[in-house]
Scaffold this active site. Structure first.
Site, PDB file in Angstrom:
ATOM      1  N   GLN A   1      32.778   6.349  13.441  1.00  0.00           N
ATOM      2  CA  GLN A   1      33.483   5.250  13.965  1.00  0.00           C
ATOM      3  C   GLN A   1      33.180   5.077  15.544  1.00  0.00           C
ATOM      4  O   GLN A   1      33.782   5.541  16.663  1.00  0.00           O
ATOM      5  CB  GLN A   1      35.107   5.663  14.081  1.00  0.00           C
ATOM      6  CG  GLN A   1      35.970   4.760  14.247  1.00  0.00           C
ATOM      7  CD  GLN A   1      36.369   4.083  13.216  1.00  0.00           C
ATOM      8  OE1 GLN A   1      36.586   4.253  12.271  1.00  0.00           O
ATOM      9  NE2 GLN A   1      36.314   2.480  13.421  1.00  0.00           N
ATOM     10  N   PHE A   2      31.996   4.067  15.740  1.00  0.00           N
ATOM     11  CA  PHE A   2      31.413   4.037  17.038  1.00  0.00           C
ATOM     12  C   PHE A   2      32.456   2.992  17.851  1.00  0.00           C
ATOM     13  O   PHE A   2      32.740   3.365  18.984  1.00  0.00           O
ATOM     14  CB  PHE A   2      30.098   3.443  16.946  1.00  0.00           C
ATOM     15  CG  PHE A   2      30.171   1.772  16.439  1.00  0.00           C
ATOM     16  CD1 PHE A   2      30.360   0.865  17.506  1.00  0.00           C
ATOM     17  CD2 PHE A   2      30.256   1.481  15.108  1.00  0.00           C
ATOM     18  CE1 PHE A   2      30.339  -0.483  17.127  1.00  0.00           C
ATOM     19  CE2 PHE A   2      30.292   0.206  14.768  1.00  0.00           C
ATOM     20  CZ  PHE A   2      30.342  -0.731  15.743  1.00  0.00           C
ATOM     21  N   THR A   3      33.657   2.446  17.302  1.00  0.00           N
ATOM     22  CA  THR A   3      34.246   1.729  17.890  1.00  0.00           C
ATOM     23  C   THR A   3      35.392   2.641  18.817  1.00  0.00           C
ATOM     24  O   THR A   3      35.953   2.267  19.749  1.00  0.00           O
ATOM     25  CB  THR A   3      35.216   0.779  16.883  1.00  0.00           C
ATOM     26  OG1 THR A   3      36.074   1.482  15.975  1.00  0.00           O
ATOM     27  CG2 THR A   3      34.112  -0.174  16.484  1.00  0.00           C
TER      28      THR A   3
END
Length: 149
Positions: free
Chosen positions: A78-80
């Site tokens: 989950q790079f966000t």
């Protein structure tokens, strides 16, 4: 590293219309890696999450960890979690690039497996649909940068 950890009765991740990973009781872990994260961060994050006592005991107090309830982990990259949301359109330049993030994502899961846990996962960089039945709901934020202060 940053993680959003939700206690779940079940969770799954779907890629291209097919279930890629699924668990029953355990943790849904949305895991983000930052540009300055290290293997030590992966070790620390795995230790904290795997030993977190947020399952109810016989007196309905959050006192049991993942091992005590025979739980599993579903880990989704989950790079966000490293988004800069100062403006209306988030910037993701604060996220670790794949050459840093993928090995640390894999290291985190490897450590959890070494501890004896079943680990299901998504696919780094893929478009995924995540489903979960939250239990409680209980959701916690973990951030290794906070622990370094």
């Amino acid at each position: 590293m940053r993680a959003v950890v939700t206690r779940v009765n079940s969770a799954s991740v779907e890629i291209d219309g097919k279930i890629h990973g699924a668990i029953d009781k355990g943790f849904l872990v949305l895991l983000g890696v930052g540009p300055d994260d290290t293997e030590e961060d992966a070790v620390t994050m795995a230790e904290k999450i795997c030993n977190c006592r947020i399952f109810p005991d016989e007196e309905d107090k959050m006192n049991l960890n993942l091992e005590a309830v025979g739980g599993s982990l579903l880990v989704v990259s989950q790079f966000t979690l490293f988004a800069d949301v100062k403006k209306r359109r988030p910037s993701f330049s604060g996220a670790g690039k794949p050459d840093i993030a993928i090995p640390l994502y894999e290291k985190f899961m490897s450590i959890c497996r070494e501890k004896g846990f079943r680990v299901e996962h998504g696919e780094f960089g893929a478009m995924m649909k995540v489903s979960s039945e939250n239990d409680g709901p209980v959701t916690l934020l973990f951030d290794t940068a906070e622990w370094r202060k």
